[in-house]
Motif scaffolding. Sequence first.
Motif, PDB file in Angstrom:
ATOM      1  N   LEU A   1       0.816  -1.213   0.000  1.00 44.91           N
ATOM      2  CA  LEU A   1       0.000   0.000   0.000  1.00 44.91           C
ATOM      3  C   LEU A   1       0.849   1.263   0.000  1.00 44.91           C
ATOM      4  N   ASP A   2       1.911   1.285   0.788  1.00 47.85           N
ATOM      5  CA  ASP A   2       2.749   2.484   0.854  1.00 47.85           C
ATOM      6  C   ASP A   2       3.335   2.820  -0.512  1.00 47.85           C
ATOM      7  N   GLU A   3       3.751   1.800  -1.248  1.00 42.24           N
ATOM      8  CA  GLU A   3       4.286   2.030  -2.588  1.00 42.24           C
ATOM      9  C   GLU A   3       3.186   2.559  -3.512  1.00 42.24           C
ATOM     10  N   ALA A   4       1.990   2.010  -3.381  1.00 44.74           N
ATOM     11  CA  ALA A   4       0.864   2.462  -4.199  1.00 44.74           C
ATOM     12  C   ALA A   4       0.547   3.930  -3.930  1.00 44.74           C
ATOM     13  N   ILE A   5       0.513   4.315  -2.670  1.00 37.45           N
ATOM     14  CA  ILE A   5       0.203   5.700  -2.310  1.00 37.45           C
ATOM     15  C   ILE A   5       1.289   6.639  -2.808  1.00 37.45           C
ATOM     16  N   GLU A   6       2.538   6.243  -2.639  1.00 38.53           N
ATOM     17  CA  GLU A   6       3.640   7.087  -3.101  1.00 38.53           C
ATOM     18  C   GLU A   6       3.551   7.329  -4.608  1.00 38.53           C
ATOM     19  N   MET A   7       3.279   6.288  -5.368  1.00 42.80           N
ATOM     20  CA  MET A   7       3.168   6.432  -6.815  1.00 42.80           C
ATOM     21  C   MET A   7       1.936   7.239  -7.210  1.00 42.80           C
ATOM     22  N   ALA A   8       0.824   7.007  -6.510  1.00 42.81           N
ATOM     23  CA  ALA A   8      -0.408   7.741  -6.816  1.00 42.81           C
ATOM     24  C   ALA A   8      -0.228   9.236  -6.594  1.00 42.81           C
ATOM     25  N   LEU A   9       0.456   9.595  -5.525  1.00 39.69           N
ATOM     26  CA  LEU A   9       0.717  11.006  -5.244  1.00 39.69           C
ATOM     27  C   LEU A   9       1.526  11.646  -6.366  1.00 39.69           C
TER      28      LEU A   9
END
Length: 467
Positions: free
Chosen positions: A374-382
């Motif tokens: 999830l943390d990687e997903a959020i970082e990329m989404a941002l």
Amino acid sequence: MNPAELPHQVHESGANGVFDRIEDAIEAGYIAQLNYVKQFQLKDREKIITAIREAVIENKEKLAQMVFEETKLGRYEDKIAKHELVARKTPGTEDITTAAFSGDEGLTIIEQAPFGLVGAVTPVTNPTETIINNSISLLAAGNAVVLNVHPSSKVSCAFVVNLINQAIKDTGGPENLVSMVKDPTLETLNRIIESPKVKLLVGTGGPGMVKTLLKSGKKAIGAGAGNPPVIVDETADLKQAAKSIIEGASFDNNLLCIAEKELFVIDSVADDLIFHMLNEGAYMLDQQQLSKLMSFALEENVHQEAGGCSLDNKREYHVSKDWVGKDAVSFLRQLGIAHEEDIKLLICEVDFDHPFVQLEQMMPVFPIVRVGNLDEAIEMALLAEHGNRHTAIMHSKNVDHLTKFARAIETTIFVKNASSLAGVGFGGEGHTTMTIAGPTGEGITSAKTFTRQRRCVLAEGGFRIIG
């Protein structure tokens, strides 16, 4: 749709709000607004708005067809739905409220007062829908509006301005509450911006247009670009997520700024999600097909210029205007692929740096990026959202996950476990808008957005209750 096919009065300067000269459109709107606030009450405004709603609903198929034929963008069926949405779910005068404070020292009333004549810029992606939405909101607030529409939609826009003004006149309302210049240009926009009779500017479109309005020195409400990311985590209902994503990303061939533009999915559930997307009618492009598609749907930024929905001149590619808003079957045909007529969305697996992830492409080509957690997903989404603070979507059954992404992304619209369309009241609660003012902070606009506070104070010396 040829201009000659429009009602004759649209071609006559000043007939039902359409003028040859922008100066005449501004003057007519200015006079109309003065008459509007002096001679018409709140109940009259609501009667006018009801008439506009009814006229749009009655003509929704014709409006959709005109926009589709003139702009050659999107899907006819979805444009019918958009016209019905803005007609039914744009708030009217119920959005205008008055606050009152009373006590030993008197009475204070805070009213929502109109600005006056408002200058508005509308996009080619949602031309008549934006005019309808803005007009209902602005008229409910007591304003009039002079429009500078996108030149590629000027015939459809002239028709809807004519339709709105005729509905107003049929209820006994003033002429030219909604006005426009027949042939809009950058020069006519500058005349609107510079006119002392225009008190507020509203713009819906790209970042360049918003930047121009903000430089005017006047109050401006700007709705800019978006590049909405969607995250799917390992707890999501994958079948429902697939259905919702396809619904939002394919609607009107991905023209809406709120639409899902790129997907970040936890790797452990990626295969299952893709399986469900294929079952829901998506078509998976292989790498060779994707490469060929890029060759005609993207253009290399050889001159290092800003373009499209970005002011970044360092982008490696721009989206080809020839393919914006085209349907998935047209892409397949260009690729030489045997296809099903009901395919609405093309999907492809790519890396984070791929142009389809980084650009707001407004095409039914949907990039999927696998992530480890999830943390990687959020970082990329941002990073992919580029700080637009427009819209984001997430599918998850974990409230902590949903909250974590919502707090990180800080977008104007955040949709949980539904299509992005729910964010503007299409399959979701709440009112709709075509002007989502992220850059200037107003967010989801409505009638009260286009008002100014007016405080009326009756102090203790002039107000005393005799007991």
